[in-house]
Every structure is written in structure tokens, then in C-alpha cells.
Motif scaffolding. Structure first.
Motif, short mmCIF file in Angstrom:
data_model
loop_
_atom_site.label_atom_id
_atom_site.label_comp_id
_atom_site.label_asym_id
_atom_site.label_seq_id
_atom_site.Cartn_x
_atom_site.Cartn_y
_atom_site.Cartn_z
N ARG A 1 72.18 14.16 61.23
CA ARG A 1 71.13 13.48 61.99
C ARG A 1 70.99 14.00 63.43
NH1 ARG A 1 73.95 8.05 59.87
NH2 ARG A 1 75.68 9.50 60.27
N TYR B 1 67.99 13.06 66.22
CA TYR B 1 68.24 12.07 67.27
C TYR B 1 67.95 12.64 68.67
CZ TYR B 1 70.80 8.71 64.25
OH TYR B 1 71.17 7.78 63.30
N TYR C 1 71.46 3.96 65.80
CA TYR C 1 70.69 4.55 66.89
C TYR C 1 69.25 4.03 66.83
CZ TYR C 1 68.93 8.12 70.12
OH TYR C 1 68.36 8.77 71.19
#
Length: 569
Positions: free
Chosen positions: A312, A316, A500
């Protein structure tokens, strides 16, 4: 007609507004007469519910006008190192004005609208409207409890002047009852349906899954309590309640049922882009926020017994530059020794990886000329830019998906992490490791799918092998763990990464579990003063003789029974 058991005491529209006009703790009661608010002449169920849905998104995320710095989520992200906290010490990092707007949104909009909506919904047999409204209220009220502690509820909705605060566990019990009422209403036959639903498109089944999932969350949140601590919520109630929800299968288990607010790329009339995108990219060439050094290190290889990069990472964060700071002009801590409580094992000042230019937790240094160097938001979840190693400075807001991001309020991946914790700590139904791997898999798949268009053809999309290698490593680490504390830390760490974009659950989980147990300490010093609850908003205490301000931010909410020591600050 179905009989409603709601305990609000308000059964007619005019009375509802009158009582809330005297009951709300906010001193901004003129909000009820705002030209954008709902008046008696606009007493349409859709108006009330539309208002509440937009308000819920703003309550969670903030508004474009706030530049993504409002809402409940951002402070939760900052204190848990998902974002960068600029304050030097916790006690002074967030003032009593921090949540004024959010407090007013709950009392003067959500609850006020619901007291007006309820009698109309009963009269029109619009039970779907009422059920959805009750779920929104339950989420907002429990979030205030989680962030601040005891709040007024029973006396506030009953129209008592200067309402007293209810014990948090009592409010939790009331919200569990409210969610049950919502489920009953959603299961009832409605004469009219909600066709302008911004979340689930009027799908009652999905709203019921959300209601059960929020119940699961409240049960897990209160799992540390014994029956002697509370008659409303405790570990025994939590275990049976969670098992019943698992057995029903009627909760968010698939990404198709994820509860998220979808922002658009429209930038005016109104600006409906993700607020963090609007705050970050609207001034060409000036990136305003620093990303969290801790999280950027965490997602790279070589940290926390991981030898593979988190799939990821490029979704991000976006890097504008392919290097880190090289002098004190660019970063005033460059070349300095780390604080004594950091030692040399904790990343200090910069990350170990080129281009991931952020700041340490609690670094409130001045602003150098580095806006074109800082790492910034990626494509997930704010609708920014996928990192394809082009290292192009951001000089326009016409980048990425132009703010067409999401507010991930409750996702299926989150539920799997919660069930993993529950299985490990309460011995509820299911295998903790299975839930853990499902949670990681769902999180990675959602993030990658979200940025698929930007990543396509870049050469940097994670391969199936890279994804499986990451999951296999977590699985191996979990199986090699020698204690439940180690296993909980692995669950908590992976949940933390998946969160997140959601500081509400990150903040709750950190206080409830103490994990991740290796968060970067605050720069100012290792002291046990982590924010266990935020100050009450100024508007909640200034005109209420029964509302005193707390002395400090170390006061623990009712379900937070972890010792005051042991938290990394």
C-alpha cells in the motif's frame, strides 16, 4: 402502525425543536435558524436525513473550508502517528476549541434533526428514514463519548436546561438500544423509502449490517470492563453480543458493504472534494502538511520484522523528490543527535528511505523552504497521486483523481481486525489468525483497486507475489509469536496500517490495546501524558452550569482501563 419504543420523549415536531432549543449545550443555538438549516416549512423527511448524512461526513472528516484539519478523524490520526502532530506537548496540542464545530454538529444538527424527523417518520410510516437517522445518531454520540468521556444525552434530548453528563457506559447502553431500534425500524415495512441515500443508495440490508457492526464495535470497545464495572457493557456482555452477531452473519464482511463517504472532484458550488485534498493541493506548488515519518518508515521494508515493502506504500504517499534533506536549511534537525529517549534505534528527523520527507511526532519546528520536497498524500484515500517514481513536484490541483477520495468510516477489513482481537482476547467464535489475514487481504485489495487507474502501466503496481509475500510474512510472525501480547501487537499493528484515513478507530484501538507498541515517541520527551481524552469543547461548558472542563488530557474514558503508564508518547 408499528409502535416505536424510542426513549426520546419527543413525539411532535414543534415540541422537538422547542425542547432542543433549550437543551443543547452549545451556545450557538442560532444554528437552528441558519438559512442553510431546515425550517418548519421544509419539514420533509429527506431534508432532515440529507442534512444528517452530509453532517456525518463533515463530523468525521472536516470540510473543504477547514482544509482537512477539522473533523474527528484528523486529531485521532495525528496522535497515533498516522498523521503528523505539530504540537510540542500533548496537553497544549489541542485546545478546548478543537471540537466546537463537531459538538454543535451532533447536538444542533444530528440530534435536533432526528427529534424533528421522528414524529414525522412515525406518522408517515417512513421507518427506513427513522432507522437510518438513529444509526447516524448512535455513531456520532458514541464518538463523542470515545473522544471526551461523559457527555449529556438523556437530559439533553429531554429538554432539561443545563443538562448533566451521563456516565459513558450508560450512554453506550442507550446507543446499543438505539441501534436495536434502528434495526427493527429498517426491518419494518415502510410506506416511503429514502431514495437520496448518499451512503447505501437506500439499501436497508446494508444499513442493518452497519448497525450490527457498530454494536460489535461497542462490545469490543468495552471488553476490558468487568460486570462490577458496568451493568450496561462489560466483557461478559461483549462476548455474548459479539458471538450473536457473528452467528447471524448480518454484519459488514464484504467490501461491497463498506460504510464510506464518497467525495467527488467538483471544486465549487459546492466544493465536494475530499477535504484533505482541498487543503493540500489548492495552492499550486505549496504542499502544506507533513506526512508521518513513523508511518512512512513502517510501510517500507526492514521495520518490525518485515523484509518486504507494504503493497500500500505507493498508494498512501507520493514523493516529490528522490532524496531526503541534505542540510539544516532544508531541515533544521539535519545532522543533530536524536533525543536521549529515542536512542539510535528509532528513526529521527528523517526516514531511512529517499523521498519520504516528513516529520517526527511532535516536531513543531519552523517551516523551511521545503514545500516542493515534502512527501504528500497519495491516491488512497484522499484522491491524490499514485507514486510512480516520477518525482514530479505538485504544482497544480489537477492531479490524481482531483480529490475524488473516500472517508473510510467502517470497512470490512476493519471488522476482520476487530474480530481477530475479539477472538484472541475474549475467545469469541473464529480464529484470530484467519481474521487477521482476511483483514490484511481486504485492506490491500481495496487500496490497490482504489488506485488501479493511476497505477496501471506504471510498472510499480504490486504483483500477486509481492502481496502474498507480505501476508505470508505477517502470518509467519504471528505463528512464531510466543505470547498473546505479541500476537495482539501484530494484530494491532496491521490494523493500524489499514486504518490510514480513519483516526477515530486508530485512536480508540491504541488506547484499548496499547498497540502498536512501538510508535515513535513524541520529540519533547518520554512522559506519560498521552491524550487519553480530549478537552471538552468550549461551547459545551461556557453556558452550562453542570459542565466543568477537565484539568488535563490524561483523564481516561470509561472503557479505557489500561494503566496510565506503558504508553509510548
Amino acid at each position: 402502525m408499528k409502535k416505536i419504543n424510542h426513549k426520546s420523549l419527543l413525539k411532535i415536531f414543534a415540541t422537538g425543536l422547542l425542547l432542543l432549543g433549550t437543551a443543547c449545550e452549545t451556545i450557538e443555538l442560532d444554528l437552528l435558524d441558519d438559512p442553510n438549516a431546515i425550517s418548519l416549512s421544509q419539514a420533509d423527511l429527506n431534508f432532515f436525513l440529507n442534512s444528517n448524512q452530509v453532517t456525518l461526513a463533515e463530523f468525521f472528516e472536516g470540510t473543504s473550508a477547514s482544509g482537512g484539519n477539522g473533523g474527528m478523524s484528523n486529531p485521532g490520526m495525528e496522535v497515533t502517528r498516522l498523521g503528523h502532530m505539530n504540537g510540542l506537548v500533548y496537553q497544549n496540542s489541542y485546545t478546548a476549541n478543537e471540537f466546537n464545530f463537531e459538538w454543535e454538529q451532533v447536538y444542533s444538527t444530528i440530534i435536533s434533526n432526528n427529534r424533528a424527523l421522528e414524529p414525522l417518520a412515525i406518522e408517515q410510516e417512513a421507518f427506513q428514514h427513522l432507522g437510518i437517522a438513529q444509526i447516524i445518531e448512535a455513531y456520532a454520540v458514541t464518538t463523542l463519548v470515545d473522544f471526551m468521556g461523559d457527555i449529556p444525552y438523556s437530559e439533553a434530548v429531554a429538554g432539561v436546561s443545563n443538562p448533566s453528563r451521563d456516565p459513558g457506559d450508560q450512554t453506550y447502553g442507550a446507543m446499543l438500544d438505539l441501534l436495536d431500534e434502528a434495526i427493527a425500524n429498517l426491518n419494518a415495512t415502510s410506506a416511503v423509502t429514502y431514495t437520496s441515500d448518499l451512503f447505501y443508495g437506500g439499501d436497508s440490508d446494508k444499513w442493518i449490517k452497519l448497525a450490527n457492526t457498530l454494536k460489535l464495535k461497542l462490545y469490543l470497545q468495552s471488553r476490558l470492563l468487568s460486570s462490577g464495572d458496568s451493568e450496561f457493557v462489560n466483557s461478559t456482555i461483549s462476548t455474548s453480543g459479539i458471538n450473536a452477531i457473528i452467528a447471524s452473519g448480518d454484519y459488514i464482511s464484504s467490501p461491497a458493504d463498506d460504510f464510506q463517504f464518497n467525495w467527488s472532484s467538483t471544486d465549487n458550488n459546492p466544493d465536494s472534494r475530499h477535504p484533505s485534498f482541498a487543503g493540500e493541493f489548492d495552492s499550486p506548488g505549496i504542499i502544506g502538511d507533513y506526512m508521518s515519518n513513523h508511518l512512512m518508515n513502517e510501510l517500507n521494508a526492514g521495520v518490525n520484522d518485515k523484509t518486504v515493502v507494504d503493497p500500500r506504500l505507493r498508494y498512501y504517499f507520493y514523493r516529490q523528490l528522490d532524496r531526503n534533506a541534505e542540510n539544516t536549511v532544508e531541515q533544521d534537525c539535519f545532522g543533530a543527535l536524536p533525543p536521549a529517549h529515542y536512542g539510535f534505534s528509532i528513526p529521527f528527523c528523517t526516514t531511512d528511505f529517499p523521498g519520504y520527507w516528513g516529520r517526527d511526532h511532535g516536531d513543531n519546528s519552523g517551516i523551511p523552504p521545503d514545500t516542493g520536497s515534502r512527501a504528500t498524500f497519495g491516491v488512497y484515500p484522499v484522491g491524490g497521486v499514485f507514486d510512480d517514481s516520477s518525482f514530479e513536484p505538485i504544482v497544480s490541483r489537477s492531479v490524481g483523481t482531483q480529490g475524488q477520495g473516500i472517508s473510510p468510516i467502517m470497512l470490512s477489513s476493519y471488522v476482520n481486525f476487530m474480530l481477530a482481537e475479539s477472538a484472541l482476547t475474549l475467545n469469541t467464535t473464529g480464529d484470530a489468525l484467519t481474521y487477521l489475514t482476511q483483514g490484511i487481504t481486504q485492506s490491500i485489495n481495496k487500496v490497490i483497486a482504489f488506485g488501479a487507474d493511476q497505477a496501471a502501466g506504471s510498472g510499480f503496481e504490486p504483483t500477486e507475489t509481492e502481496i502474498s509475500d507480505y501476508i505470508d510474512q505477517i502470518t509467519t510472525n504471528y505463528m512464531n509469536a510466543t505470547s498473546d501480547a505479541e500476537r495482539m501487537n501484530i494484530i494491532g499493528t496491521e490494523y493500524h496500517i489499514a486504518l490510514y484515513g480513519n483516526g477515530v478507530e486508530a485512536y480508540n484501538t491504541y488506547r484499548r490495546t496499547g498497540t502498536p507498541n512501538d510508535l515513535q515517541p513524541i520529540r519533547a520527551g518520554a512522559v506519560d501524558n498521552f491524550i487519553r481524552s480530549f478537552f471538552y469543547p468550549t461551547v459545551s461548558v461556557s453556558n452550562n452550569s453542570n459542565s466543568d472542563q477537565k484539568d488535563n488530557v490524561t483523564e481516561q474514558v470509561f472503557w479505557d482501563t489500561n494503566p496510565a503508564t506503558g504508553f509510548i508518547n
